[in-house]
Write a protein that holds these residues in place. Structure first.
Motif, PDB file in Angstrom:
ATOM      1  N   GLU A  59      17.867   5.800  -9.252  1.00  0.00           N
ATOM      2  CA  GLU A  59      18.208   6.493  -8.016  1.00  0.00           C
ATOM      3  C   GLU A  59      18.388   7.984  -8.277  1.00  0.00           C
ATOM      4  OE1 GLU A  59      20.625   2.915  -5.668  1.00  0.00           O
ATOM      5  OE2 GLU A  59      21.749   4.467  -6.737  1.00  0.00           O
ATOM      6  N   GLY A  60      18.522   8.734  -7.170  1.00  0.00           N
ATOM      7  CA  GLY A  60      18.887  10.147  -7.256  1.00  0.00           C
ATOM      8  C   GLY A  60      17.880  11.003  -7.991  1.00  0.00           C
TER       9      GLY A  60
ATOM     10  N   GLN B  43       0.845  -1.186   0.000  1.00  0.00           N
ATOM     11  CA  GLN B  43       0.000   0.000   0.000  1.00  0.00           C
ATOM     12  C   GLN B  43       0.886   1.243   0.000  1.00  0.00           C
ATOM     13  OE1 GLN B  43      -2.603  -0.256   3.388  1.00  0.00           O
ATOM     14  NE2 GLN B  43      -3.585  -2.144   2.697  1.00  0.00           N
ATOM     15  N   LYS B  44       1.932   1.175   0.831  1.00  0.00           N
ATOM     16  CA  LYS B  44       2.947   2.220   0.874  1.00  0.00           C
ATOM     17  C   LYS B  44       4.315   1.563   0.766  1.00  0.00           C
ATOM     18  CE  LYS B  44       0.224   5.248   3.923  1.00  0.00           C
ATOM     19  NZ  LYS B  44       0.238   6.038   5.198  1.00  0.00           N
ATOM     20  N   ILE B  45       5.167   2.136  -0.046  1.00  0.00           N
ATOM     21  CA  ILE B  45       6.466   1.518  -0.277  1.00  0.00           C
ATOM     22  C   ILE B  45       7.583   2.514   0.024  1.00  0.00           C
ATOM     23  CG2 ILE B  45       6.368   2.122  -2.736  1.00  0.00           C
ATOM     24  CD1 ILE B  45       7.984  -0.394  -3.302  1.00  0.00           C
ATOM     25  N   PRO B  46       8.602   2.119   0.802  1.00  0.00           N
ATOM     26  CA  PRO B  46       9.727   3.009   1.070  1.00  0.00           C
ATOM     27  C   PRO B  46      10.496   3.318  -0.215  1.00  0.00           C
ATOM     28  CG  PRO B  46       9.676   1.175   2.623  1.00  0.00           C
ATOM     29  CD  PRO B  46       8.693   0.862   1.545  1.00  0.00           C
ATOM     30  N   ARG B  47      10.976   4.514  -0.321  1.00  0.00           N
ATOM     31  CA  ARG B  47      11.702   4.935  -1.514  1.00  0.00           C
ATOM     32  C   ARG B  47      12.869   3.997  -1.859  1.00  0.00           C
ATOM     33  NH1 ARG B  47      13.080  10.420  -3.975  1.00  0.00           N
ATOM     34  NH2 ARG B  47      15.113  10.113  -4.973  1.00  0.00           N
ATOM     35  N   PRO B  48      13.685   3.561  -0.879  1.00  0.00           N
ATOM     36  CA  PRO B  48      14.803   2.661  -1.227  1.00  0.00           C
ATOM     37  C   PRO B  48      14.350   1.338  -1.856  1.00  0.00           C
ATOM     38  CG  PRO B  48      15.133   3.596   0.956  1.00  0.00           C
ATOM     39  CD  PRO B  48      13.731   3.936   0.549  1.00  0.00           C
ATOM     40  N   VAL B  49      13.204   0.827  -1.400  1.00  0.00           N
ATOM     41  CA  VAL B  49      12.693  -0.433  -1.957  1.00  0.00           C
ATOM     42  C   VAL B  49      12.305  -0.238  -3.417  1.00  0.00           C
ATOM     43  CG1 VAL B  49      10.896  -2.192  -1.784  1.00  0.00           C
ATOM     44  CG2 VAL B  49      11.915  -1.244   0.288  1.00  0.00           C
ATOM     45  N   LEU B  50      11.626   0.875  -3.694  1.00  0.00           N
ATOM     46  CA  LEU B  50      11.256   1.177  -5.075  1.00  0.00           C
ATOM     47  C   LEU B  50      12.501   1.385  -5.935  1.00  0.00           C
ATOM     48  CD1 LEU B  50       9.114   1.916  -7.238  1.00  0.00           C
ATOM     49  CD2 LEU B  50       9.329   4.295  -6.466  1.00  0.00           C
ATOM     50  N   ALA B  51      13.469   2.133  -5.415  1.00  0.00           N
ATOM     51  CA  ALA B  51      14.691   2.419  -6.171  1.00  0.00           C
ATOM     52  C   ALA B  51      15.412   1.128  -6.566  1.00  0.00           C
ATOM     53  CB  ALA B  51      15.614   3.315  -5.348  1.00  0.00           C
ATOM     54  N   GLU B  52      15.472   0.183  -5.628  1.00  0.00           N
ATOM     55  CA  GLU B  52      16.136  -1.092  -5.906  1.00  0.00           C
ATOM     56  C   GLU B  52      15.377  -1.905  -6.948  1.00  0.00           C
ATOM     57  OE1 GLU B  52      18.111  -3.703  -2.781  1.00  0.00           O
ATOM     58  OE2 GLU B  52      16.232  -4.789  -3.138  1.00  0.00           O
ATOM     59  N   ALA B  53      14.040  -1.880  -6.865  1.00  0.00           N
ATOM     60  CA  ALA B  53      13.225  -2.701  -7.762  1.00  0.00           C
ATOM     61  C   ALA B  53      13.286  -2.216  -9.204  1.00  0.00           C
ATOM     62  CB  ALA B  53      11.777  -2.736  -7.284  1.00  0.00           C
ATOM     63  N   ILE B  54      13.328  -0.881  -9.404  1.00  0.00           N
ATOM     64  CA  ILE B  54      13.306  -0.351 -10.772  1.00  0.00           C
ATOM     65  C   ILE B  54      14.672   0.145 -11.235  1.00  0.00           C
ATOM     66  CG2 ILE B  54      10.872   0.238 -10.594  1.00  0.00           C
ATOM     67  CD1 ILE B  54      11.639   3.134 -10.200  1.00  0.00           C
ATOM     68  N   ASN B  55      15.675   0.041 -10.341  1.00  0.00           N
ATOM     69  CA  ASN B  55      17.054   0.373 -10.707  1.00  0.00           C
ATOM     70  C   ASN B  55      17.209   1.842 -11.119  1.00  0.00           C
ATOM     71  OD1 ASN B  55      19.752  -0.559 -10.931  1.00  0.00           O
ATOM     72  ND2 ASN B  55      19.575  -0.620 -13.170  1.00  0.00           N
TER      73      ASN B  55
ATOM     74  N   LEU C  43       9.316   9.867 -10.092  1.00  0.00           N
ATOM     75  CA  LEU C  43       8.227   9.993  -9.117  1.00  0.00           C
ATOM     76  C   LEU C  43       7.306  11.152  -9.467  1.00  0.00           C
ATOM     77  CD1 LEU C  43      10.144   9.263  -5.785  1.00  0.00           C
ATOM     78  CD2 LEU C  43       8.452   7.802  -6.910  1.00  0.00           C
ATOM     79  N   GLU C  44       7.878  12.247  -9.910  1.00  0.00           N
ATOM     80  CA  GLU C  44       7.058  13.388 -10.329  1.00  0.00           C
ATOM     81  C   GLU C  44       6.095  12.990 -11.446  1.00  0.00           C
ATOM     82  OE1 GLU C  44       9.543  16.643 -11.440  1.00  0.00           O
ATOM     83  OE2 GLU C  44      10.456  16.849  -9.453  1.00  0.00           O
ATOM     84  N   HIS C  45       6.607  12.221 -12.385  1.00  0.00           N
ATOM     85  CA  HIS C  45       5.771  11.762 -13.494  1.00  0.00           C
ATOM     86  C   HIS C  45       4.657  10.849 -12.989  1.00  0.00           C
ATOM     87  CE1 HIS C  45       4.743  10.464 -17.588  1.00  0.00           C
ATOM     88  NE2 HIS C  45       4.698   9.233 -17.086  1.00  0.00           N
ATOM     89  N   GLN C  46       4.976   9.941 -12.081  1.00  0.00           N
ATOM     90  CA  GLN C  46       3.981   9.002 -11.569  1.00  0.00           C
ATOM     91  C   GLN C  46       2.926   9.721 -10.731  1.00  0.00           C
ATOM     92  OE1 GLN C  46       5.128   6.397 -13.774  1.00  0.00           O
ATOM     93  NE2 GLN C  46       3.993   5.328 -12.195  1.00  0.00           N
ATOM     94  N   VAL C  47       3.333  10.711  -9.968  1.00  0.00           N
ATOM     95  CA  VAL C  47       2.380  11.492  -9.176  1.00  0.00           C
ATOM     96  C   VAL C  47       1.408  12.229 -10.091  1.00  0.00           C
ATOM     97  CG1 VAL C  47       2.150  13.496  -7.653  1.00  0.00           C
ATOM     98  CG2 VAL C  47       3.868  11.732  -7.156  1.00  0.00           C
ATOM     99  N   ALA C  48       1.945  12.779 -11.177  1.00  0.00           N
ATOM    100  CA  ALA C  48       1.113  13.570 -12.092  1.00  0.00           C
ATOM    101  C   ALA C  48       0.216  12.702 -12.973  1.00  0.00           C
ATOM    102  CB  ALA C  48       2.010  14.442 -12.973  1.00  0.00           C
TER     103      ALA C  48
END
Length: 233
Positions: A171-172, A157-169, A179-184
């Protein structure tokens, strides 16, 4: 005005799509070059046809001396990009075991296993060691990132940023822009977590919010229920 009659040569100049060739005569070895060219076209145009690729792999079974391992590798990479569909397994079933033992195919099988088990860090590490295989097919990285997000959305339901970063490769700053694109565009929400870490709230679905899943009773039309009563009586 006298209408000119078409010559036999003109009458024979009828073009067929690869899909039509596969539908009409899928076991005709004469269409093998067309199917191979179509695999390369799928790569360059970033399109995909599982049926045509399976047809080619079946023809290779009957004409093993004509098999192109480069074409087979591209088919498997495209199949990986189609996950969570079971296309990779369907294709692998038609590839002889001796071919599967070649290094590039062993690598693709390992990559498939990592994806199926959600071991994304290991997947990206292995893919980085074999860029010559996966980067030959444009859109590979984006397709796997989409699959990774699909898997995460079924679990979190909620995912920590580091977990997402690792899954989709990613960072920074690149991750910030992503994330901005996904939010919009995809309804994601950003929150501050404990220790000032960032949390990403994913859209609700019946997997990460089970209460959204319809019960069996809700899905049975009323007229079906009324038909049961005379039987019970």
């Amino acid at each position: 005005m006298v209408r000119e009659r078409e010559t036999p040569k003109q009458q024979q100049q009828v073009s067929y799509t690869v899909e039509q060739l596969v539908a009409v005569n899928p076991y005709n070895p004469d269409i093998l070059p067309d199917l191979e060219n179509y695999v390369n076209e799928q790569v360059s145009s970033q399109t995909y046809s599982l049926d045509a690729n399976l047809c080619l792999l079946r023809l290779y079974q009957f004409e093993p001396e004509r098999m192109s391992t480069q074409i087979v590798a591209r088919i498997l990479v495209k199949a990986l990009m189609a996950m969570p569909a079971p296309d990779f397994s369907l294709c692998l079933f038609l590839i002889p075991e001796r071919v599967q033992m070649e290094e590039q195919f062993k690598t693709l099988i390992v990559l498939s296993h990592y994806l199926e088990t959600g071991r994304f860090r290991q997947f990206w590490d292995e893919a980085a060691k074999n860029r010559h295989i996966v980067e030959a097919v444009p859109g590979f990285e984006q397709a796997i990132q989409t699959y990774a997000i699909h898997v995460l959305s079924l679990t979190y339901q909620k995912i920590p940023r580091p977990v997402l970063a690792e899954a989709i490769n990613i960072e920074g700053l690149s991750l910030d822009k992503f994330l901005e694109h996904q939010v919009a565009n995809s309804g994601w929400i950003l929150e501050k977590g404990h220790g000032r870490g960032q949390l990403i709230v994913l859209p609700r679905n019946e997997f990460n919010h089970p209460e959204l899943k319809k019960s069996a009773a809700d899905s049975v039309p009323l007229e079906h229920i009324t038909r049961i009563f005379p039987i019970l009586g």
